[in-house]
Design a protein around this motif. Structure first.
Motif, PDB file in Angstrom:
ATOM      1  N   GLU A  63      37.313  44.741  41.732  1.00 34.61           N
ATOM      2  CA  GLU A  63      37.686  46.137  42.369  1.00 34.61           C
ATOM      3  C   GLU A  63      38.279  45.867  43.417  1.00 34.61           C
ATOM      4  OE1 GLU A  63      33.877  47.646  44.370  1.00 34.61           O
ATOM      5  OE2 GLU A  63      34.512  49.252  42.722  1.00 34.61           O
ATOM      6  N   VAL A  64      39.391  44.646  42.953  1.00 37.14           N
ATOM      7  CA  VAL A  64      40.628  44.580  43.738  1.00 37.14           C
ATOM      8  C   VAL A  64      42.196  44.207  43.096  1.00 37.14           C
ATOM      9  CG1 VAL A  64      41.479  42.418  44.940  1.00 37.14           C
ATOM     10  CG2 VAL A  64      38.950  42.714  45.412  1.00 37.14           C
ATOM     11  N   TYR A  65      42.891  45.244  42.650  1.00 35.09           N
ATOM     12  CA  TYR A  65      43.732  46.000  42.009  1.00 35.09           C
ATOM     13  C   TYR A  65      45.014  45.461  42.841  1.00 35.09           C
ATOM     14  CZ  TYR A  65      39.792  49.175  41.171  1.00 35.09           C
ATOM     15  OH  TYR A  65      38.398  49.588  40.789  1.00 35.09           O
ATOM     16  N   ALA A  66      45.788  44.973  42.327  1.00 37.00           N
ATOM     17  CA  ALA A  66      47.680  44.752  42.475  1.00 37.00           C
ATOM     18  C   ALA A  66      47.968  44.610  41.563  1.00 37.00           C
ATOM     19  CB  ALA A  66      47.156  42.819  42.648  1.00 37.00           C
ATOM     20  N   TYR A  67      50.069  45.263  41.897  1.00 33.34           N
ATOM     21  CA  TYR A  67      50.712  45.157  41.357  1.00 33.34           C
ATOM     22  C   TYR A  67      51.897  44.690  42.642  1.00 33.34           C
ATOM     23  CZ  TYR A  67      51.277  49.672  44.253  1.00 33.34           C
ATOM     24  OH  TYR A  67      51.327  51.135  44.680  1.00 33.34           O
ATOM     25  N   ARG A  68      52.764  44.282  41.314  1.00 31.16           N
ATOM     26  CA  ARG A  68      54.209  44.422  42.064  1.00 31.16           C
ATOM     27  C   ARG A  68      55.067  45.787  42.700  1.00 31.16           C
ATOM     28  NH1 ARG A  68      57.618  40.671  38.952  1.00 31.16           N
ATOM     29  NH2 ARG A  68      55.658  39.752  38.256  1.00 31.16           N
ATOM     30  N   SER A  69      55.124  45.950  44.138  1.00 33.81           N
ATOM     31  CA  SER A  69      56.248  48.142  44.364  1.00 33.81           C
ATOM     32  C   SER A  69      56.971  47.685  43.630  1.00 33.81           C
ATOM     33  CB  SER A  69      56.431  47.192  45.879  1.00 33.81           C
ATOM     34  OG  SER A  69      57.713  48.436  46.198  1.00 33.81           O
ATOM     35  N   GLY A  70      57.202  48.735  43.287  1.00 33.79           N
ATOM     36  CA  GLY A  70      58.640  49.320  42.197  1.00 33.79           C
ATOM     37  C   GLY A  70      59.525  49.737  43.707  1.00 33.79           C
ATOM     38  N   PHE A  71      59.916  49.442  44.752  1.00 33.17           N
ATOM     39  CA  PHE A  71      60.828  50.017  45.896  1.00 33.17           C
ATOM     40  C   PHE A  71      61.247  48.400  46.249  1.00 33.17           C
ATOM     41  CE2 PHE A  71      57.469  53.295  45.598  1.00 33.17           C
ATOM     42  CZ  PHE A  71      58.546  54.481  46.004  1.00 33.17           C
ATOM     43  N   ASP A  72      60.160  47.369  46.005  1.00 33.73           N
ATOM     44  CA  ASP A  72      60.750  46.303  46.975  1.00 33.73           C
ATOM     45  C   ASP A  72      60.072  45.241  46.066  1.00 33.73           C
ATOM     46  OD1 ASP A  72      61.887  43.513  47.368  1.00 33.73           O
ATOM     47  OD2 ASP A  72      61.920  44.719  49.414  1.00 33.73           O
ATOM     48  N   GLU A  73      60.549  44.673  44.804  1.00 27.73           N
ATOM     49  CA  GLU A  73      59.262  43.409  43.372  1.00 27.73           C
ATOM     50  C   GLU A  73      59.071  42.575  44.645  1.00 27.73           C
ATOM     51  OE1 GLU A  73      60.013  43.756  39.587  1.00 27.73           O
ATOM     52  OE2 GLU A  73      60.904  44.966  39.217  1.00 27.73           O
ATOM     53  N   ARG A  74      59.526  41.999  45.542  1.00 31.92           N
ATOM     54  CA  ARG A  74      58.732  40.724  46.617  1.00 31.92           C
ATOM     55  C   ARG A  74      57.618  40.743  47.070  1.00 31.92           C
ATOM     56  NH1 ARG A  74      63.683  40.097  50.096  1.00 31.92           N
ATOM     57  NH2 ARG A  74      63.960  42.192  49.770  1.00 31.92           N
ATOM     58  N   VAL A  75      57.609  41.929  47.123  1.00 32.46           N
ATOM     59  CA  VAL A  75      55.953  42.206  47.904  1.00 32.46           C
ATOM     60  C   VAL A  75      54.634  42.477  46.499  1.00 32.46           C
ATOM     61  CG1 VAL A  75      55.198  43.991  49.195  1.00 32.46           C
ATOM     62  CG2 VAL A  75      57.088  43.715  49.405  1.00 32.46           C
ATOM     63  N   VAL A  76      53.918  42.262  47.176  1.00 25.52           N
ATOM     64  CA  VAL A  76      52.478  42.239  45.778  1.00 25.52           C
ATOM     65  C   VAL A  76      51.762  43.609  46.841  1.00 25.52           C
ATOM     66  CG1 VAL A  76      50.684  41.671  44.774  1.00 25.52           C
ATOM     67  CG2 VAL A  76      52.609  40.327  45.027  1.00 25.52           C
ATOM     68  N   VAL A  77      51.198  44.564  46.166  1.00 23.66           N
ATOM     69  CA  VAL A  77      50.572  45.457  46.743  1.00 23.66           C
ATOM     70  C   VAL A  77      48.808  45.414  46.211  1.00 23.66           C
ATOM     71  CG1 VAL A  77      50.059  47.905  47.370  1.00 23.66           C
ATOM     72  CG2 VAL A  77      52.598  47.335  46.637  1.00 23.66           C
ATOM     73  N   ALA A  78      47.914  44.322  47.046  1.00 22.39           N
ATOM     74  CA  ALA A  78      46.497  44.883  46.986  1.00 22.39           C
ATOM     75  C   ALA A  78      46.010  46.337  47.874  1.00 22.39           C
ATOM     76  CB  ALA A  78      46.391  43.555  47.140  1.00 22.39           C
ATOM     77  N   LEU A  79      45.200  46.639  46.462  1.00 19.42           N
ATOM     78  CA  LEU A  79      43.671  48.130  46.740  1.00 19.42           C
ATOM     79  C   LEU A  79      42.392  47.423  46.925  1.00 19.42           C
ATOM     80  CD1 LEU A  79      46.808  49.334  45.756  1.00 19.42           C
ATOM     81  CD2 LEU A  79      45.782  51.078  47.056  1.00 19.42           C
ATOM     82  N   TYR A  80      42.055  47.500  47.656  1.00 15.51           N
ATOM     83  CA  TYR A  80      40.262  47.228  47.472  1.00 15.51           C
ATOM     84  C   TYR A  80      39.196  47.641  48.923  1.00 15.51           C
ATOM     85  CZ  TYR A  80      42.428  43.972  50.979  1.00 15.51           C
ATOM     86  OH  TYR A  80      43.452  42.555  52.030  1.00 15.51           O
ATOM     87  N   HIS A  81      38.599  47.287  49.168  1.00 13.84           N
ATOM     88  CA  HIS A  81      36.899  47.883  50.561  1.00 13.84           C
ATOM     89  C   HIS A  81      37.226  46.313  51.450  1.00 13.84           C
ATOM     90  CE1 HIS A  81      36.927  51.438  47.126  1.00 13.84           C
ATOM     91  NE2 HIS A  81      36.942  51.775  48.950  1.00 13.84           N
ATOM     92  N   SER A  82      36.764  47.046  52.451  1.00 13.34           N
ATOM     93  CA  SER A  82      36.271  45.944  53.441  1.00 13.34           C
ATOM     94  C   SER A  82      36.044  46.181  54.097  1.00 13.34           C
ATOM     95  CB  SER A  82      37.956  45.074  53.703  1.00 13.34           C
ATOM     96  OG  SER A  82      39.066  45.977  54.698  1.00 13.34           O
ATOM     97  N   PRO A  83      35.388  45.754  55.127  1.00 14.00           N
ATOM     98  CA  PRO A  83      34.113  45.704  56.107  1.00 14.00           C
ATOM     99  C   PRO A  83      34.798  45.927  57.304  1.00 14.00           C
ATOM    100  CG  PRO A  83      33.386  43.452  55.576  1.00 14.00           C
ATOM    101  CD  PRO A  83      35.060  44.187  55.312  1.00 14.00           C
ATOM    102  N   ALA A  84      34.993  46.454  58.368  1.00 13.90           N
ATOM    103  CA  ALA A  84      35.318  46.642  59.933  1.00 13.90           C
ATOM    104  C   ALA A  84      34.098  47.658  60.100  1.00 13.90           C
ATOM    105  CB  ALA A  84      36.298  47.660  59.373  1.00 13.90           C
TER     106      ALA A  84
END
Length: 225
Positions: A63-84
């Protein structure tokens, strides 16, 4: 009398301990190396994270999804859930990370470039239904708070009542001693989600534009003659 002196000694010792500990309780911990080159956003529970709707991704951890940004491939985007706490124990979270190896970033990305990629990706994620319920107005408000280094347990930005604030400023926030384990990101193994291309001009619109240009040129020549 001896008992009273002992009580005063104990009270004095406790007071000194609290005074010495106060800076540790009120000071935000130093950022971890990866956090200096990232922006981490925690969204309200009302926003639903749907990783399967991503155009391209790698599940780097359950449940941790990652990809390189299509707007700036130097940036990795990661999506997940976290506590706060106290806001929630499983909140949608998006992290925009410049890859780091050996404590140093692989690319030179300015804070402005990182935040620009973050806003563009957030808009795309909301439009694609990956972040269902994220409002455009909340994305626009990110300008006032976004900068590189707004990541990590205490410095990450949390959307509270329509305002982006560091987690450390949330009433009842729980401090964390030490660094969290970094996300298992391998830049070479993370795919790029291409940015949407500008739609080509439709044939009818192109024909109309050509006709208008021809008429304008004809009128211009007529006036000169």
């Amino acid at each position: 009398m001896p008992g009273r002196c002992a009580s005063w000694s104990i009270a004095f010792a406790i007071a000194c301990t609290l005074l010495l500990a106060a800076p540790l309780l009120t000071t935000v911990a130093q950022p971890c190396p990866e956090d200096l080159y990232a922006v981490e956003l925690v969204l309200p529970a009302e926003v639903k994270l749907r990783g399967a709707s991503l155009g391209a991704y790698r599940e780097v951890s359950p449940e941790v999804y990652a990809y390189r940004s299509g707007f700036d491939e130097r940036v990795v985007v990661a999506l997940y859930h976290s506590p706060a706490p106290p806001l929630g124990t499983r909140l949608p979270t998006v992290r925009f990370q410049v890859p780091v190896e050996g404590g140093s970033p692989l690319f030179t990305v300015s804070s402005e470039e990182l935040c620009r990629a973050a806003k563009l990706e957030l808009s795309r994620l909301a439009a694609a239904g990956v972040l269902e319920g994220l409002e455009p107005g909340d994305i626009e408000k990110l300008d006032a708070a976004c900068s590189a280094g707004k990541a990590g347990w205490e410095r990450r930005l949390v959307l509270v009542n329509g305002t982006w604030v560091p987690y450390s400023e949330v009433p009842g926030a729980k401090p964390l001693l030490g660094c969290r384990a970094p996300l298992p990101l391998s830049y070479a193994e993370v795919p790029t989600w291409p940015a949407p291309q500008q739609l080509p001009l439709l044939p009818a619109a192109a024909a109309a534009a050509a006709l208008l240009l021809a008429l304008s040129w004809k009128m211009f020549k007529g006036r000169r003659s």
